[in-house]
Scaffold this active site. Structure first.
Site, PDB file in Angstrom:
ATOM      1  N   LYS A 164      -6.550  -4.952  -3.216  1.00 58.27           N
ATOM      2  CA  LYS A 164      -7.197  -5.603  -2.063  1.00 58.27           C
ATOM      3  C   LYS A 164      -8.246  -4.680  -1.453  1.00 58.27           C
ATOM      4  CE  LYS A 164      -3.498  -4.326   1.219  1.00 58.27           C
ATOM      5  NZ  LYS A 164      -4.280  -3.534   2.180  1.00 58.27           N
ATOM      6  N   VAL A 200       3.182   0.314   4.213  1.00 59.50           N
ATOM      7  CA  VAL A 200       2.450   1.084   5.226  1.00 59.50           C
ATOM      8  C   VAL A 200       1.015   0.574   5.319  1.00 59.50           C
ATOM      9  CG1 VAL A 200       3.865   3.120   4.821  1.00 59.50           C
ATOM     10  CG2 VAL A 200       1.730   2.886   3.556  1.00 59.50           C
ATOM     11  N   THR A 201       0.375   0.840   6.470  1.00 58.86           N
ATOM     12  CA  THR A 201       0.995   1.283   7.698  1.00 58.86           C
ATOM     13  C   THR A 201       1.321   0.055   8.549  1.00 58.86           C
ATOM     14  OG1 THR A 201      -1.147   1.537   8.856  1.00 58.86           O
ATOM     15  CG2 THR A 201      -0.276   3.468   7.716  1.00 58.86           C
ATOM     16  N   ASP A 242       0.787  -1.250   0.000  1.00 58.80           N
ATOM     17  CA  ASP A 242       0.000   0.000   0.000  1.00 58.80           C
ATOM     18  C   ASP A 242       0.811   1.289   0.000  1.00 58.80           C
ATOM     19  OD1 ASP A 242      -1.940  -1.927   0.220  1.00 58.80           O
ATOM     20  OD2 ASP A 242      -2.795  -1.208   2.098  1.00 58.80           O
ATOM     21  N   LYS A 271      -7.777  -4.783   4.690  1.00 62.22           N
ATOM     22  CA  LYS A 271      -6.479  -4.402   5.247  1.00 62.22           C
ATOM     23  C   LYS A 271      -5.462  -5.502   4.954  1.00 62.22           C
ATOM     24  CE  LYS A 271      -8.402  -0.735   6.956  1.00 62.22           C
ATOM     25  NZ  LYS A 271      -8.367   0.480   6.110  1.00 62.22           N
ATOM     26  N   GLN A 275       7.499 -13.088  21.665  1.00 64.38           N
ATOM     27  CA  GLN A 275       7.260 -14.501  21.994  1.00 64.38           C
ATOM     28  C   GLN A 275       7.923 -15.453  20.999  1.00 64.38           C
ATOM     29  OE1 GLN A 275       3.117 -15.266  23.561  1.00 64.38           O
ATOM     30  NE2 GLN A 275       2.765 -13.267  22.633  1.00 64.38           N
ATOM     31  N   CYS A 278      -2.199  -2.390   7.736  1.00 65.12           N
ATOM     32  CA  CYS A 278      -2.153  -3.342   6.618  1.00 65.12           C
ATOM     33  C   CYS A 278      -0.921  -4.241   6.635  1.00 65.12           C
ATOM     34  CB  CYS A 278      -2.287  -2.589   5.298  1.00 65.12           C
ATOM     35  SG  CYS A 278      -3.948  -1.894   5.117  1.00 65.12           S
ATOM     36  N   GLU A 334      -4.629  -0.789  -1.427  1.00 65.03           N
ATOM     37  CA  GLU A 334      -5.934  -0.888  -0.760  1.00 65.03           C
ATOM     38  C   GLU A 334      -6.925  -0.026  -1.538  1.00 65.03           C
ATOM     39  OE1 GLU A 334      -6.083   0.233   3.398  1.00 65.03           O
ATOM     40  OE2 GLU A 334      -8.269   0.056   3.459  1.00 65.03           O
TER      41      GLU A 334
HETATM   42  C1  C5J Z   1      -3.156   0.743   5.424  1.00 64.89           C
HETATM   43  C2  C5J Z   1      -4.885   2.003   6.508  1.00 64.89           C
HETATM   44  N1  C5J Z   1      -2.631   0.520   4.232  1.00 64.89           N
HETATM   45  N2  C5J Z   1      -4.091   2.395   7.499  1.00 64.89           N
HETATM   46  N3  C5J Z   1      -4.394   1.307   5.458  1.00 64.89           N
HETATM   47  O1  C5J Z   1      -2.556   0.470   6.443  1.00 64.89           O
HETATM   48  O2  C5J Z   1      -6.057   2.280   6.524  1.00 64.89           O
END
Ligand code: C5J
Length: 222
Positions: A130, A158-159, A25, A133, A203, A163, A73
């Protein structure tokens, strides 16, 4: 030939022939001043710091012939693939599907939905559109990876907490090993960036591994 990435919580053995780079993204609406993210009051420079490390990993992956995939996205123009709950979330005056500063927000074909020029896909590199997320939800990503015999994913983008984390968790449940490239990911919230990476490697690597771009590039060059 197997080699290792110097990663946390421990070195990750990988075979470049069964490893893919996936860039999540890196879209204009999230990263560019004047886009959707900035319109919501976010400091896009916090995401833009990921561009250079991401470019370096992308260059190394292309040079070594790894499968490179990009995700975006977004939704079809008729919004039929967007859950009404997603569209309503946040009760924004200008939200997903509305006319924003770079065209309709997170709608395919609009300028803001596209990938930033610095990381633009090359011909032949799959672009996974997509609606969610996670990059596995309602896409053919898993089929593409399985058909190529991919076992390991190098993950940038990102982020970090949204995602990137969602995609890594989906991948982990499907048996893929993921290494998240710490400086090639970004969040609008420094605390979420830190914790988003911590959660991956906690973990004993519950979701995967974390490594900086120079360690990933060194491993690819080895
Ligand atoms: C992504 C969002 N790509 N933060 N989208 O993380 O809405």
């Amino acid at each position: 030939m197997a080699t290792v990435i110097k990663a946390e919580p421990y070195d990750l053995p990988f075979d470049p022939r069964t490893t893919a780079l996936i860039i999540i993204d890196m879209q204009r609406d999230f990263l560019e001043p004047g886009g959707f993210g900035a319109m919501l009051g976010n400091d896009v420079s916090l995401l833009r710091g990921a561009i250079e490390p991401c470019e370096a990993v992308l260059e190394a992956a292309r040079r070594h012939g790894l499968l490179v995939l990009h995700t975006r996205e977004g939704h079809s123009p008729d919004m039929s693939d967007c859950p009404p709950t997603k569209q309503a979330r946040g009760a924004l005056e200008c939200g997903i599907g509305d006319a924003g500063p770079m065209g309709r927000i997170l709608v395919r074909g609009e300028p803001g939905h596209d990938i930033i020029p610095e990381l633009y896909p090359m011909a032949g590199e799959p672009v996974i559109d997509k609606p969610g997320k996670g990059a596995f939800h309602a896409t053919d990503l898993e089929l593409k990876l399985r058909n190529r015999g991919i076992k390991t994913l190098i993950v940038c983008g990102v982020t970090t907490e949204v995602c990137v984390n969602t995609t890594v968790r989906e991948a982990n449940d499907r048996g893929f090993e993921c290494v998240v490239v710490s400086d090639a990911t970004g969040s609008y919230f420094p605390e979420f960036q830190r914790v988003g990476l911590e959660m991956i490697k906690a973990q004993g690597g519950i979701f995967g591994w974390v490594a900086p771009s120079d360690a990933v590039i060194a491993a690819l060059n080895a």
